[in-house]
Design a protein around this motif. Structure first.
Motif, mmCIF file in Angstrom:
data_model
loop_
_atom_site.group_PDB
_atom_site.id
_atom_site.type_symbol
_atom_site.label_atom_id
_atom_site.label_comp_id
_atom_site.label_asym_id
_atom_site.label_seq_id
_atom_site.Cartn_x
_atom_site.Cartn_y
_atom_site.Cartn_z
ATOM 1 N N PHE A 209 -22.248 10.205 5.533
ATOM 2 C CA PHE A 209 -20.816 10.485 5.358
ATOM 3 C C PHE A 209 -20.157 9.400 4.502
ATOM 4 N N ALA A 210 -19.196 9.817 3.691
ATOM 5 C CA ALA A 210 -18.374 8.855 2.943
ATOM 6 C C ALA A 210 -16.913 9.062 3.325
ATOM 7 N N VAL A 211 -16.225 7.962 3.522
ATOM 8 C CA VAL A 211 -14.797 7.977 3.865
ATOM 9 C C VAL A 211 -14.080 7.071 2.870
ATOM 10 N N ALA A 212 -12.941 7.511 2.364
ATOM 11 C CA ALA A 212 -12.145 6.651 1.479
ATOM 12 C C ALA A 212 -10.672 6.990 1.661
ATOM 13 N N TYR A 213 -9.831 6.032 1.362
ATOM 14 C CA TYR A 213 -8.376 6.242 1.443
ATOM 15 C C TYR A 213 -7.804 6.203 0.037
ATOM 16 N N VAL A 214 -6.767 6.975 -0.200
ATOM 17 C CA VAL A 214 -6.082 6.914 -1.491
ATOM 18 C C VAL A 214 -5.161 5.690 -1.450
ATOM 19 N N SER A 215 -5.314 4.846 -2.468
ATOM 20 C CA SER A 215 -4.547 3.598 -2.490
ATOM 21 C C SER A 215 -3.050 3.882 -2.426
ATOM 22 N N GLY B 112 -2.351 6.634 0.920
ATOM 23 C CA GLY B 112 -2.738 6.363 2.308
ATOM 24 C C GLY B 112 -3.485 7.524 2.940
ATOM 25 N N GLY B 113 -3.575 8.643 2.220
ATOM 26 C CA GLY B 113 -4.310 9.816 2.709
ATOM 27 C C GLY B 113 -5.809 9.536 2.712
ATOM 28 N N LYS C 165 -20.494 6.132 -3.509
ATOM 29 C CA LYS C 165 -19.630 4.958 -3.392
ATOM 30 C C LYS C 165 -19.188 4.470 -4.782
ATOM 31 N N LYS C 166 -20.153 4.424 -5.709
ATOM 32 C CA LYS C 166 -19.821 3.984 -7.081
ATOM 33 C C LYS C 166 -18.846 4.942 -7.752
ATOM 34 N N LEU C 167 -19.061 6.245 -7.567
ATOM 35 C CA LEU C 167 -18.157 7.236 -8.178
ATOM 36 C C LEU C 167 -16.735 7.089 -7.626
ATOM 37 N N LEU C 168 -16.641 6.834 -6.329
ATOM 38 C CA LEU C 168 -15.320 6.644 -5.706
ATOM 39 C C LEU C 168 -14.647 5.400 -6.286
ATOM 40 N N GLN C 169 -15.438 4.313 -6.423
ATOM 41 C CA GLN C 169 -14.862 3.074 -6.976
ATOM 42 C C GLN C 169 -14.398 3.299 -8.404
ATOM 43 N N LYS C 170 -15.256 3.992 -9.201
ATOM 44 C CA LYS C 170 -14.986 4.196 -10.617
ATOM 45 C C LYS C 170 -13.738 5.053 -10.828
ATOM 46 N N GLN C 171 -13.497 5.991 -9.920
ATOM 47 C CA GLN C 171 -12.332 6.870 -10.082
ATOM 48 C C GLN C 171 -11.031 6.063 -10.088
ATOM 49 N N GLY C 172 -11.003 4.993 -9.310
ATOM 50 C CA GLY C 172 -9.885 4.053 -9.414
ATOM 51 C C GLY C 172 -8.740 4.274 -8.442
ATOM 52 N N SER C 173 -8.689 5.442 -7.780
ATOM 53 C CA SER C 173 -7.559 5.715 -6.882
ATOM 54 C C SER C 173 -7.858 5.428 -5.423
ATOM 55 N N TYR C 174 -9.120 5.075 -5.131
ATOM 56 C CA TYR C 174 -9.505 4.947 -3.714
ATOM 57 C C TYR C 174 -9.658 3.487 -3.304
ATOM 58 N N CYS C 175 -9.448 3.251 -2.022
ATOM 59 C CA CYS C 175 -9.710 1.934 -1.450
ATOM 60 C C CYS C 175 -10.373 2.108 -0.090
ATOM 61 N N ASN C 176 -10.799 0.985 0.490
ATOM 62 C CA ASN C 176 -11.406 1.015 1.835
ATOM 63 C C ASN C 176 -12.504 2.075 1.927
#
Ligand code: GLN
Length: 307
Positions: free
Chosen positions: A298-304, A258-259, A274-285
């Protein structure tokens, strides 16, 4: 500046210097506004006295440096593209007046939005309540701008600010002290998360403005940037993404489920980030946000959250 009272020039001397400096600026295609900005920073002058030129009759005007030194630095502005913020030793950023030297990147106006995005990310309806407090990291803090912005915007949070450069950290610490925020910010020398290794899994959020300019592009930036700002803070490797890739890969080990993870990046990098964040597998939103110029910045992501 604390030593402002130590030097002085007569109003007439300063008026004459201003006339020469403005003429020099025009001849060198530098904005003459820089002369007045600089004078307001280094001399005990107010905007109205400057505009009306009423200071011309003042017997003595306290200054933070001797007029000869100011003149020498101004010649470097014109001949060597020395940024005017390094001459004044300060730059405004959000509600702060930040000390800067050539050990740190001059904080940019667009980076101010990173703090607003952080506050939005920490307070939106779906966000975990712990985001407004707990531990936050500013990785590659430079002048400390982001750390100060976070401390100010998230008063219940503790900020951990990291930089590889000891000279940059000294400036960041001075800025935290001047802003009265030093009790809320801890400083560490090291590479990205490395000095925070004992706090894995404990962070509410990470914010970073990492170096993201491709190595071959660095030399093509404005001469003010190339010749005077620290390349350590600019050069992001062959494709500019070396540091961002590291931050994407390592951060899930440090953030709580949730961080939140927020970075600044360069025009044209949003899709790949965005693709790298998706590929890493731990991020959502995963979200991309524009700066005020409409650039995807800017890129923002949450840890699933764990299932
Ligand atoms: N925005 C800065 C510039 O244009 C670069 C900052 C960075 O690399 N993080 O010079």
């Amino acid at each position: 500046m604390t030593d402002k009272q130590l030097q002085a020039a007569s109003g007439l001397q300063l008026w004459q210097w201003r006339q020469r400096a403005i003429a020099g600026a025009m001849a060198s295609h530098v904005s003459p506004n820089e002369v007045d900005w600089l004078l307001l920073e280094v001399a005990e002058l107010d905007r109205l006295a400057l505009r009306l030129e009423s200071f011309k009759d003042w017997p003595e005007i306290p200054m933070s440096l001797p007029l000869e030194d100011l003149d020498q630095l101004w010649q470097r502005r014109l001949n060597e593209h020395l940024p005017v913020q390094y001459i004044a030793g300060v730059t405004p950023w959000r509600n702060f007046q930040l000390a800067v030297s050539n050990a740190v990147l001059i904080p940019r106006p667009e980076t101010e939005s990173l703090i607003d995005l952080t506050v939005a990310a920490a307070t939106n309806s779906g966000a975990a309540p712990f985001l407004q407090s707990g531990h936050w990291a500013d990785l590659g803090t430079g002048s400390g701008a982001i750390a100060l912005g976070l401390a100010d915007a998230l008063p219940k949070a503790t900020i951990h600010a990291v930089d590889y450069s000891p000279a940059a950290l000294a400036i960041a610490q001075l800025n935290a002290h001047n802003a009265g925020l030093d009790h809320q910010i801890h400083f560490y020398q090291g590479s990205w998360w490395e000095p925070l290794a004992s706090m894995k899994g404990q962070f509410s959020g990470m914010v970073s403005n990492p170096p993201y300019i491709p190595t071959s592009t660095v030399a093509t930036l404005q001469p003010e940037v190339v010749k005077h700002e620290p390349h350590l803070a600019l050069d992001g490797g062959a494709d500019g993404l070396d540091c961002i890739r590291q931050l994407i890969d390592i951060s899930p080990d440090y953030l709580r489920p949730g961080g939140v993870w927020l970075i600044e990046m360069m025009a044209g990098q949003a899709d790949i980030v965005k693709k790298l964040l998706q590929k890493q597998g731990s991020y959502c939103n995963i979200q991309i946000h524009q700066d005020l110029a409409g650039i995807e910045r800017f890129a923002v992501a949450y840890v699933s959250a764990e299932i």
